[in-house]
Motif scaffolding. Structure first.
Motif, short mmCIF file in Angstrom:
data_model
loop_
_atom_site.label_atom_id
_atom_site.label_comp_id
_atom_site.label_asym_id
_atom_site.label_seq_id
_atom_site.Cartn_x
_atom_site.Cartn_y
_atom_site.Cartn_z
N VAL A 239 9.27 -1.24 -39.09
CA VAL A 239 9.55 -2.30 -38.12
C VAL A 239 8.48 -2.34 -37.03
CG1 VAL A 239 11.19 -3.14 -36.40
CG2 VAL A 239 12.02 -2.18 -38.55
N VAL A 240 8.06 -1.17 -36.55
CA VAL A 240 7.04 -1.08 -35.51
C VAL A 240 5.74 -1.71 -35.98
CG1 VAL A 240 5.66 0.49 -34.09
CG2 VAL A 240 8.07 1.00 -34.52
N ILE A 241 5.29 -1.34 -37.19
CA ILE A 241 4.03 -1.86 -37.73
C ILE A 241 4.11 -3.37 -37.93
CG2 ILE A 241 2.46 -1.81 -39.71
CD1 ILE A 241 3.28 1.12 -40.13
N TYR A 242 5.23 -3.81 -38.50
CA TYR A 242 5.41 -5.24 -38.77
C TYR A 242 5.30 -6.07 -37.48
CZ TYR A 242 7.27 -9.47 -40.96
OH TYR A 242 7.43 -10.73 -41.44
N ASN A 243 5.94 -5.57 -36.42
CA ASN A 243 5.91 -6.29 -35.14
C ASN A 243 4.51 -6.32 -34.54
OD1 ASN A 243 8.65 -6.83 -35.27
ND2 ASN A 243 9.22 -5.04 -34.08
N ILE A 244 3.78 -5.22 -34.66
CA ILE A 244 2.42 -5.17 -34.11
C ILE A 244 1.50 -6.13 -34.86
CG2 ILE A 244 0.38 -3.71 -33.77
CD1 ILE A 244 2.27 -1.36 -33.32
N ILE A 245 1.59 -6.12 -36.20
CA ILE A 245 0.76 -7.03 -37.00
C ILE A 245 1.09 -8.48 -36.67
CG2 ILE A 245 0.25 -7.82 -39.34
CD1 ILE A 245 0.68 -4.96 -40.31
N SER A 246 2.38 -8.79 -36.51
CA SER A 246 2.80 -10.16 -36.21
C SER A 246 2.26 -10.64 -34.87
CB SER A 246 4.33 -10.25 -36.21
OG SER A 246 4.86 -9.89 -37.46
N THR A 247 2.19 -9.70 -33.91
CA THR A 247 1.78 -10.07 -32.55
C THR A 247 0.28 -9.97 -32.34
OG1 THR A 247 3.90 -9.20 -31.75
CG2 THR A 247 2.21 -9.64 -30.10
N TYR A 248 -0.34 -8.90 -32.83
CA TYR A 248 -1.75 -8.63 -32.53
C TYR A 248 -2.67 -8.65 -33.74
CZ TYR A 248 0.46 -6.96 -28.24
OH TYR A 248 1.20 -6.85 -27.10
N GLY A 249 -2.10 -8.86 -34.93
CA GLY A 249 -2.92 -8.88 -36.13
C GLY A 249 -3.24 -7.48 -36.63
N MET A 250 -3.95 -7.42 -37.75
CA MET A 250 -4.28 -6.15 -38.37
C MET A 250 -5.21 -5.31 -37.49
SD MET A 250 -3.26 -4.53 -41.00
CE MET A 250 -2.66 -5.84 -42.07
N THR A 251 -6.16 -5.98 -36.81
CA THR A 251 -7.06 -5.25 -35.91
C THR A 251 -6.28 -4.60 -34.77
OG1 THR A 251 -8.86 -6.77 -36.41
CG2 THR A 251 -9.08 -5.43 -34.43
N GLY A 252 -5.28 -5.32 -34.27
CA GLY A 252 -4.43 -4.76 -33.22
C GLY A 252 -3.69 -3.52 -33.69
N LEU A 253 -3.26 -3.53 -34.96
CA LEU A 253 -2.58 -2.36 -35.52
C LEU A 253 -3.54 -1.18 -35.60
CD1 LEU A 253 -0.19 -0.96 -36.95
CD2 LEU A 253 -1.12 -1.83 -39.11
N PHE A 254 -4.77 -1.44 -36.08
CA PHE A 254 -5.75 -0.35 -36.21
C PHE A 254 -6.04 0.29 -34.85
CE2 PHE A 254 -7.64 -2.76 -40.07
CZ PHE A 254 -6.63 -2.27 -40.87
N ILE A 255 -6.25 -0.54 -33.83
CA ILE A 255 -6.57 -0.01 -32.50
C ILE A 255 -5.37 0.72 -31.91
CG2 ILE A 255 -7.21 -0.63 -30.14
CD1 ILE A 255 -8.78 -3.01 -31.31
N SER A 256 -4.17 0.16 -32.10
CA SER A 256 -2.95 0.82 -31.61
C SER A 256 -2.79 2.19 -32.24
CB SER A 256 -1.72 -0.03 -31.92
OG SER A 256 -1.77 -1.27 -31.27
N THR A 257 -3.07 2.28 -33.53
CA THR A 257 -2.92 3.54 -34.25
C THR A 257 -3.94 4.58 -33.78
OG1 THR A 257 -2.17 2.27 -36.18
CG2 THR A 257 -2.75 4.58 -36.54
N ILE A 258 -5.17 4.13 -33.55
CA ILE A 258 -6.20 5.04 -33.04
C ILE A 258 -5.81 5.56 -31.65
CG2 ILE A 258 -8.59 5.20 -32.22
CD1 ILE A 258 -9.32 3.17 -34.44
N MET A 259 -5.33 4.67 -30.79
CA MET A 259 -4.86 5.06 -29.47
C MET A 259 -3.70 6.04 -29.56
SD MET A 259 -5.04 1.33 -27.59
CE MET A 259 -4.03 1.86 -26.21
N ALA A 260 -2.78 5.77 -30.50
CA ALA A 260 -1.64 6.68 -30.70
C ALA A 260 -2.13 8.06 -31.12
CB ALA A 260 -0.70 6.10 -31.75
N GLY A 261 -3.18 8.08 -31.95
CA GLY A 261 -3.75 9.35 -32.38
C GLY A 261 -4.30 10.14 -31.21
N VAL A 262 -4.97 9.46 -30.30
CA VAL A 262 -5.51 10.12 -29.10
C VAL A 262 -4.38 10.67 -28.25
CG1 VAL A 262 -6.81 9.77 -26.96
CG2 VAL A 262 -7.60 8.72 -29.09
N ILE A 263 -3.31 9.88 -28.09
CA ILE A 263 -2.15 10.32 -27.31
C ILE A 263 -1.52 11.56 -27.93
CG2 ILE A 263 0.19 9.68 -26.58
CD1 ILE A 263 -0.85 6.76 -26.42
#
Length: 557
Positions: A85-109
């Motif tokens: 659900v989290v991934i689906y919502n991010i892709i719907s709102t910010y696109g695939m690039t938004g998901l990639f950047i969000s995931t990288i940021m999550a990795g840093v966190i």
């Protein structure tokens, strides 16, 4: 960062010689887990709004990195259902690039969480919460496999458990008896191997034997290929997304959601693995491993990854005991994608459902679940609440709710066991034989009241203390704190309130036998300064002597 914060278990396994001892079992477990992870990785990719290949690449790259750097010897990483659900919502709102950047940021966190040792928080999750969550996940695994076990071949199945079960019930006319028979035979073979031939990998044998039978007799049964289509065997090249400050600010909430969810699920998976193997994981190393995976995997087009409870349990049940199993799982997936995609497509989903159903039964710890009903009612309530919320709501709700409920139950217990009472010397005559500081050894003069506080002085006991201690208002109130190991802010406030109230009514407060933590807390809060050092005593004898001196000076003795 020191070795205690980040020390991957693979180093420990090499150092102890465990790699060579269990190498063959680990490779076998890794192969089985890799095969089972294939349709799951594809399904998670599709359900998340990504592609099947993205699900696979996440399981391969993320799974390899997590096992390589993991703080658990048996952790299997990859995409999981919790992220859908989290991934689906991010892709719907910010696109695939938004998901990639969000995931990288999550990795840093996640790496930051590990460096600052936030992983230790998992130790405070009560056992009833862990058991309820684990058993709930096991039920969810079983429910998701009913579609394949019954051979219904349904698509677009609702995410809600209730709606899913209703859908199954409404389509019972589509049951494929062949699928049920194949699944049951697979389960039977796994049980027989486990009980009578433990050295043989029952799951792998089931896949090999019954896949051949289905192929040879051309049985009408759904396979990986018929369900998910042809697998693309082209591995992606790295692609670094452009990250700016504005994008970081915009995607920070999404990144935090991924990081927190990944941390919870991976650490709970590690805890479950510890319970199944008797091993102990390093939670901070585990968080850093999850962070590394989520930083690198999106660069290759992958989706968020974390420790996968079901696949970790599968690994353990098939003999995996070192990170070699997890690495083999990732390599197996890679080889299947590159060389054996066609053959992997021929595996009947009914066999995989049988394997996962046996994993679900073993993972459910049903014997302990039933035994827990003999525990205190509060623990039963915590377990059942977490169990039901995991199944019918969501694990992100179940875990916090279970912890909050457990905390409330803990406060209630603390209030019942902690507190205090006015000490009657006649009641301590027996204990005076063994305790030199028992009140029974002393003569308490008229006008002096000794109130003994027992247990940690937290807010659960503070109100009770205020009410009991002010029932009488003597000339001198001695607060005996030898059994108070800790005090919190509410306890300090209650203590300060007692002192102020007594002061207004000309009652002198003395404190005896206070321990280190409460004394430090009193000093920091300024309460000790208000009391002055002459009103804090090492033991009850010194406090009573001082009380007698006050009474004598006032011509009361």
């Amino acid at each position: 960062m020191n070795s205690k914060t980040f020390y991957p278990k693979i180093f420990e396994a090499f150092k102890n010689g465990e790699i060579s001892k269990s190498f063959s079992k680990d490779v076998s477990a890794g192969i089985i887990t890799g095969i089972i992870a294939l349709p799951l990785a594809i399904a998670f990719g599709i359900a998340s709004g990504a592609t099947p290949e993205q699900g696979l690449f996440s399981a391969i790259i993320g799974g390899f990195l997590i096992s390589l750097f993991s703080g658990s010897r048996v952790q299997i990483g990859g995409p999981t259902g919790a992220f859908i659900v989290v991934i689906y919502n991010i892709i719907s709102t910010y696109g695939m690039t938004g998901l990639f950047i969000s995931t990288i940021m999550a990795g840093v966190i996640l790496v930051i969480f590990g460096i600052f040792r936030f992983g230790s928080i998992i130790k405070f999750i009560p056992y009833p919460v862990t058991l309820g969550f684990t058993s709930g996940i096991a039920v969810l695994i079983a429910i998701t496999q009913l579609n394949y076990f019954l051979g219904l071949s349904l698509s677009n199945i609702p995410a809600s458990v209730t709606d899913r079960l209703i859908t199954y019930y409404s389509n019972l006319n589509l049951i494929n008896p062949t699928a049920i028979i194949i699944a049951l035979f697979s389960i039977a073979l796994i049980i027989i191997c486990k009980r009578y031939l433990p050295k043989l990998p029952g799951s792998l044998l089931a896949i090999f034997i019954f896949s051949l039978i289905v192929w040879f007799f051309a049985l009408n049964i759904e396979t990986v290929g018929s369900r998910f289509g042809t697998i693309n065997n082209s591995l992606p090249l790295p692609d670094f997304p452009l990250i700016t400050i504005d994008i970081i600010i915009k995607l920070l909430p999404s990144a935090l959601t991924i990081a927190i969810l990944g941390a919870i699920e991976s650490l709970l998976s590690a805890v479950v693995a510890d319970g199944m193997t008797g091993m102990h994981h390093n939670s901070n190393t585990e968080l850093i491993a999850q962070g590394i995976s989520n930083i690198i995997t999106p660069i290759f087009g992958g989706i968020p990854t974390t420790g996968a409870i079901a696949r970790t349990a599968t690994n353990i049940q098939n003999g995996g005991r070192t990170p070699i199993a997890g690495l083999t799982h990732a390599v197996t997936l890679l080889l299947i994608v590159i060389f054996l995609g066609t053959y992997a497509s021929a595996i009947p989903l009914a066999i995989l459902s049988g394997i996962l159903l046996t994993v679900a039964v073993n993972m459910s710890e049903y014997k302990l679940f039933i035994k827990m009903f003999k525990a205190p009612k509060s623990d039963i309530a915590i377990m059942i609440t977490t169990f039901l919320l995991t199944i019918f709501i969501d694990l992100t709700v179940a875990i916090p709710a279970g912890i909050v409920l457990a905390s409330l139950m803990f406060m209630s217990r603390m209030e019942s066991v902690a507190g205090g009472e006015i000490v009657d010397p006649s009641n301590e005559l027996e204990s005076a034989k063994d305790d030199p500081f028992a009140i029974g050894n002393y003569n308490i003069p008229q006008g002096v009241c000794v109130y003994e506080i027992n247990g940690p002085f937290f807010f659960g006991a503070a109100k009770k203390f205020q009410y009991e201690a002010l029932k009488t208002m003597p000339e001198i109130l001695i607060l005996r704190m030898r059994n108070v190991s800790a005090i919190d802010a509410t306890g300090l406030f209650a203590l300060q309130d007692i002192i102020k109230t007594c002061s207004k009514k000309n009652c002198i407060v003395l404190i005896s036998a206070i321990q280190k933590q409460p004394l430090n807390a009193l000093n920091k809060a300024g309460i000790a300064e208000n009391l002055r050092s002459k009103q804090i005593f090492l033991n009850i004898e010194a406090a009573l002597d001082y009380a007698k001196k006050i009474l004598s000076d006032n011509n009361r003795l």
